[in-house]
Design a protein around this motif. Sequence first.
Motif, short mmCIF file in Angstrom:
data_model
loop_
_atom_site.label_atom_id
_atom_site.label_comp_id
_atom_site.label_asym_id
_atom_site.label_seq_id
_atom_site.Cartn_x
_atom_site.Cartn_y
_atom_site.Cartn_z
N VAL A 14 23.48 47.11 25.22
CA VAL A 14 24.60 47.77 25.31
C VAL A 14 26.08 47.55 25.96
N GLY A 15 25.96 46.80 27.03
CA GLY A 15 26.76 46.19 27.72
C GLY A 15 27.00 46.84 29.38
N VAL A 20 29.42 46.21 34.78
CA VAL A 20 29.39 45.74 36.06
C VAL A 20 30.25 44.55 36.26
N GLN A 21 30.19 43.63 35.47
CA GLN A 21 30.79 42.22 35.79
C GLN A 21 32.26 42.37 35.63
N ARG A 22 32.71 43.50 34.76
CA ARG A 22 34.25 43.73 34.52
C ARG A 22 34.67 44.32 35.69
N CYS A 23 33.82 45.19 36.20
CA CYS A 23 34.08 45.98 37.65
C CYS A 23 34.05 44.95 38.79
N ASN A 148 38.59 45.98 28.56
CA ASN A 148 38.76 46.93 30.10
C ASN A 148 39.41 48.00 29.90
N ILE A 149 38.80 49.02 29.26
CA ILE A 149 39.21 50.15 29.05
C ILE A 149 38.39 51.26 29.90
N ASN A 150 38.75 52.10 30.86
CA ASN A 150 38.19 52.96 31.57
C ASN A 150 37.12 52.50 32.40
N VAL A 151 36.84 51.28 32.65
CA VAL A 151 36.01 50.66 33.54
C VAL A 151 36.39 51.13 35.09
#
Length: 155
Positions: A14-15, A20-23, A148-151
């Motif tokens: 689901v991602g 977490v990596q994006r954050c 990178n939407i809403n992260v």
Amino acid sequence: SRDFRVVVVGSTGVGKSALVQRCVRGNFREAYLPTIEDTHLQALGCSHKAGAMHTTDTTGGRRYQATCHCQGHAFILVYSVTKKQTLEELKPLYELIRQLKGNSPQKCAIILVGNKCDESHREVSEKEGAAYVSEWNCAFLETSAKMNINVQALF
Ligand code: GDP
Ligand code: MG
């Protein structure tokens, strides 16, 4: 301890790791790497309290997951908007968390997250996800780790 522990749960694919990596690292990886057990530590810049935010990305065994659940302060329940089944699979996880932590939002914050909102092929509308807010007494966001939407808003 003033540490704040965030547990990220949800079905495979689901991602969770991507969010977490994006954050934590600010990037996105297209290739799928199954997670065994990953704990990211991140300094949390918070206006009133400084502490570490532990983000635990769970795909470990049941036992490891239960430990995380007991120690979590906040839970991010992730499904993919492209796969309705992944939303349905969150129900038992939600019930388990409520059983362990009770209903008080002070003791346990829950955020329901519909990830992959960048995808045009959808099985779950934003409205269907948002319908859980009152039922589960939780917050709700749609995100995209990819775009990178809403992260940032999420973490
Ligand atoms: P996990 O099993 O929940 O940790 O899922 P992963 O983070 O490993 O992601 C599973 C797959 O979905 C990978 O191929 C990712 O590239 C992809 N993915 C993750 N987040 C997004 C997103 O926001 N949008 C799209 N389109 N794909 C994503
Ligand atoms: Mg993962």
